[in-house]
Design an enzyme around this catalytic site. Structure first.
Site: not given
Ligand code: GAR
Length: 207
Positions: A106, A108, A135, A144
């Protein structure tokens, strides 16, 4: 070659970064994309790259166990060696996570263990933090909190908004996620005894 499955809920810019990193030197390829949202822009990215997609949309009055059973079936159809969560915004049951333990990553948007959960950029700004980041970690049942593999730090500026800070973090996410995916596909990265190991050395902030 490593069969990579990416799971998304939205824009899919991290999916795009992983797709773009799958060049001739990557011992892996994205064999499928699963979304829990039918309108996720990442599905269009997958179509452009001629990658198979599935949507598993939560039904009204469906339990988490029922949803996760359908999700598990969708995942297993791709026979993945690696599952890459890339903005997949649903909590997965312990049972599902345990099934793919050591094979699920994942990303985060915080410097874990700081700010698990949602609204990480807002929380970093409100706390007056001078640095923030992203991360990549192995997924374990607790949310997480799996072992961190790689982090990227960015500065927080006095005039930052959630949008400017998120954009800075995103750029770093796109740099670090493909690196970790490559390590995994090369067989160099493992989770052993709840720790992340790279080339037989414990790594990460708590390595
Ligand atoms: C990213 O910033 C990722 O780190 C976050 O969602 C976004 C997705 O962007 N993830 C979380 O918050 C997980 N809980 P993307 O769809 O453009 O890759």
């Amino acid at each position: 070659s490593c069969r990579i499955l990416v799971m998304i809920s939205g824009n899919g810019s991290n999916l795009q970064a992983v797709i773009d990193s799958c060049d001739s030197k990557m011992p892996g390829r994205v064999v499928g994309v699963i979304s829990n949202k039918a309108d996720a822009y990442g599905l269009i990215r997958a179509h452009h790259a001629e990658i198979d997609t599935s949507c598993v949309i939560a039904r009204k009055e469906e339990s988490r166990a029922q949803y996760d059973a359908r999700l598990q079936a969708a995942i297993d159809r791709y026979q993945p060696d690696l599952i890459v969560l890339a903005g997949f915004m649903r909590i997965l049951s312990d049972e599902l996570v345990s099934r793919y333990q050591g094979k699920m990553l994942n990303i985060h948007p915080s410097l874990l263990p700081k700010y698990p959960g949602l609204d990480t950029h807002k929380r970093a700004i409100e706390a007056g933090d001078s640095e923030h980041g992203a991360s990549v970690h192995f997924v374990i049942p607790a949310l997480d909190s799996g072992p961190v593999i790689l982090q990227a730090k960015v500065p927080v500026f006095a005039d930052d908004t959630v949008a400017t800070l998120a954009a800075r973090v995103h750029e770093q996410e796109h740099a670090i996620y493909p690196i970790v995916v490559r390590w995994f596909c090369q067989g160099r990265l493992k989770m052993v005894d709840g720790k992340a190991w790279l080339d037989d050395e414990a790594i990460g902030p708590n390595g």
